[in-house]
Design a protein around this motif. Structure first.
Motif, PDB file in Angstrom:
ATOM      1  N   GLY A  89       0.830  -3.740   0.661  1.00  0.00           N
ATOM      2  CA  GLY A  89       0.992  -2.432  -0.849  1.00  0.00           C
ATOM      3  C   GLY A  89       1.613  -0.517  -0.953  1.00  0.00           C
ATOM      4  O   GLY A  89       2.028  -0.211  -1.042  1.00  0.00           O
ATOM      5  N   ALA A  90       0.487  -0.393  -0.259  1.00  0.00           N
ATOM      6  CA  ALA A  90      -0.463   0.609  -0.150  1.00  0.00           C
ATOM      7  C   ALA A  90       0.514   1.501   0.585  1.00  0.00           C
ATOM      8  O   ALA A  90       1.003   2.562   0.737  1.00  0.00           O
ATOM      9  CB  ALA A  90      -2.079   0.831   0.334  1.00  0.00           C
ATOM     10  N   LEU A  91       0.371   1.099   1.898  1.00  0.00           N
ATOM     11  CA  LEU A  91       1.448   1.280   2.779  1.00  0.00           C
ATOM     12  C   LEU A  91       3.074   2.042   2.571  1.00  0.00           C
ATOM     13  O   LEU A  91       3.656   2.588   2.719  1.00  0.00           O
ATOM     14  CB  LEU A  91       1.826   0.324   4.393  1.00  0.00           C
ATOM     15  N   THR A  92       3.848   0.568   2.356  1.00  0.00           N
ATOM     16  CA  THR A  92       4.987   0.247   1.608  1.00  0.00           C
ATOM     17  C   THR A  92       5.320   1.084   0.679  1.00  0.00           C
ATOM     18  O   THR A  92       5.973   1.987   0.826  1.00  0.00           O
ATOM     19  CB  THR A  92       5.309  -1.026   0.679  1.00  0.00           C
ATOM     20  N   ILE A  93       4.021   1.837  -0.248  1.00  0.00           N
ATOM     21  CA  ILE A  93       4.338   3.028  -1.739  1.00  0.00           C
ATOM     22  C   ILE A  93       3.887   3.463  -0.895  1.00  0.00           C
ATOM     23  O   ILE A  93       5.306   4.856  -1.644  1.00  0.00           O
ATOM     24  CB  ILE A  93       2.722   2.277  -2.312  1.00  0.00           C
ATOM     25  N   LEU A 116       7.074   8.601   1.080  1.00  0.00           N
ATOM     26  CA  LEU A 116       7.686  10.081   1.297  1.00  0.00           C
ATOM     27  C   LEU A 116       9.342   9.985   2.142  1.00  0.00           C
ATOM     28  O   LEU A 116      10.183  10.937   2.092  1.00  0.00           O
ATOM     29  CB  LEU A 116       7.313   9.391   3.362  1.00  0.00           C
ATOM     30  N   ILE A 117      10.233   9.229   1.459  1.00  0.00           N
ATOM     31  CA  ILE A 117      11.321   9.301   1.553  1.00  0.00           C
ATOM     32  C   ILE A 117      11.935   9.690  -0.019  1.00  0.00           C
ATOM     33  O   ILE A 117      12.692  10.103   0.610  1.00  0.00           O
ATOM     34  CB  ILE A 117      12.010   7.385   1.497  1.00  0.00           C
ATOM     35  N   VAL A 132      12.753   2.621  -5.439  1.00  0.00           N
ATOM     36  CA  VAL A 132      12.797   1.524  -4.938  1.00  0.00           C
ATOM     37  C   VAL A 132      11.417   0.274  -3.776  1.00  0.00           C
ATOM     38  O   VAL A 132      10.849  -0.611  -4.266  1.00  0.00           O
ATOM     39  CB  VAL A 132      13.914   0.516  -4.613  1.00  0.00           C
ATOM     40  N   ILE A 133      11.563   1.220  -2.685  1.00  0.00           N
ATOM     41  CA  ILE A 133      10.346   1.024  -1.732  1.00  0.00           C
ATOM     42  C   ILE A 133       8.796   0.813  -2.360  1.00  0.00           C
ATOM     43  O   ILE A 133       8.291  -0.141  -2.244  1.00  0.00           O
ATOM     44  CB  ILE A 133      10.709   1.473  -0.657  1.00  0.00           C
ATOM     45  N   SER A 134       8.636   2.334  -3.222  1.00  0.00           N
ATOM     46  CA  SER A 134       7.270   1.480  -3.598  1.00  0.00           C
ATOM     47  C   SER A 134       6.876   0.892  -4.529  1.00  0.00           C
ATOM     48  O   SER A 134       6.332   0.267  -5.005  1.00  0.00           O
ATOM     49  CB  SER A 134       7.312   3.147  -4.396  1.00  0.00           C
TER      50      SER A 134
END
Length: 293
Positions: free
Chosen positions: A264-268, A273-274, A120-122
């Protein structure tokens, strides 16, 4: 996961990331579908003469020729003409959560709540990316999302193929994809031969890098690892590829690093990682203690 396999995954992801840069270099000189055709021809020439398949393998190879050859690669090359290398690489990484969901549904691989949260985060990162000025074409988004779906379908299918070597698979899939991609290029593109006649070293490098490094080496290693580990433990690592691609695009192509793209890239990456950590815990909890010694 063994350290050598972890390092191998990082190498593969780096190869994929630079492939976005190479493709962008190539499509500035060659029609995208025609460049895809050249890529498959190189792979087939280098692999097919030295490998053999059985008749029973033809159905799965035809399936892969469509999902991987046409859906993923052809549309990736085409979609690259609508945006920069980093943005295209980020969009195509939606194939990762797609593949994780398909693996959970079709392969019955357990998908934990934490892994679902990472997905979901990605996906949220993809929505953030839509604010980037480098993503102005709805047609390009649709093309790249279809490419991502092709990657996901291929990844899940390959998981069930146990009697076909990855290099052999890549070579014969490329051979079978040649008529489909060639016909599509003939019908919808023009000036292929003049473009080939005037190609520079950048175009040649792009075709060879995509064929040899990305296809024969990186993807062969990737699918070999998929046979050693659960898909939901391996697939999340591919989400790191767009971050590498954004950086490489800025370094080698002068692509912009605007707020929306970086966010966007950092959120992905955060979602990746999660999902990676959750996948590791889920896998370990399902294995007997001797399997981790």
């Amino acid at each position: 996961m063994l350290l050598k396999h972890l390092l191998l995954i990082i190498f593969i992801v780096g190869c994929w990331a630079f492939n976005a840069v190479a493709i962008k270099m190539g499509v500035t000189e060659l029609p995208p579908l025609f460049m895809t055709l050249l890529r498959f021809m190189v792979v087939a020439i280098l692999v097919v003469p030295f490998t053999r398949i059985q008749r029973k393998h033809l159905p799965v190879l035809c399936y892969l020729a469509f999902t991987f050859g046409f859906m993923h690669f052809s549309l990736l090359f085409l979609g690259m003409t609508y945006t920069d290398a980093g943005t295209a690489a980020i969009i195509v990484q939606l194939g990762t959560p797609m593949a994780m969901l398909l693996a959970a549904t079709l392969l019955k691989e357990r998908l934990s709540l934490l892994q679902s949260g990472g997905i979901v985060i990605s996906l949220a990162g993809m929505f953030i990316l839509t604010g980037s000025p480098t993503l102005a074409s709805g047609r390009g988004v649709v093309i790249l999302l279809t490419s991502a779906l092709g990657w996901a379908l291929t990844t899940v299918k390959v998981k069930s193929v146990t009697d076909l070597d990855p290099v052999t698979m890549a070579g014969w899939m490329s051979l079978i994809a040649i008529p489909l991609v060639g016909l599509t290029s003939f019908l919808f593109e023009s000036n292929q031969l003049p473009a080939l006649k005037h190609i520079s070293w950048k175009g040649v490098f792009a075709v060879l890098y995509s064929a040899v490094i990305c296809s024969i080496i990186a993807y062969s290693l990737w699918y070999a690892l998929l046979k050693k580990y659960p898909a939901n433990q391996i697939i999340p690592f591919s989400l790191l590829s767009p971050v590498f691609a954004v950086v490489m695009g800025a370094i080698f192509m002068g692509d912009s690093l605007n707020f929306w793209k970086v966010s966007g890239a950092l959120t992905i990456v955060g979602g990746a990682l999660i999902a990676i950590q959750a996948g590791k815990k889920t896998h370990d909890s399902l294995q007997p203690s001797t399997a981790r010694q």
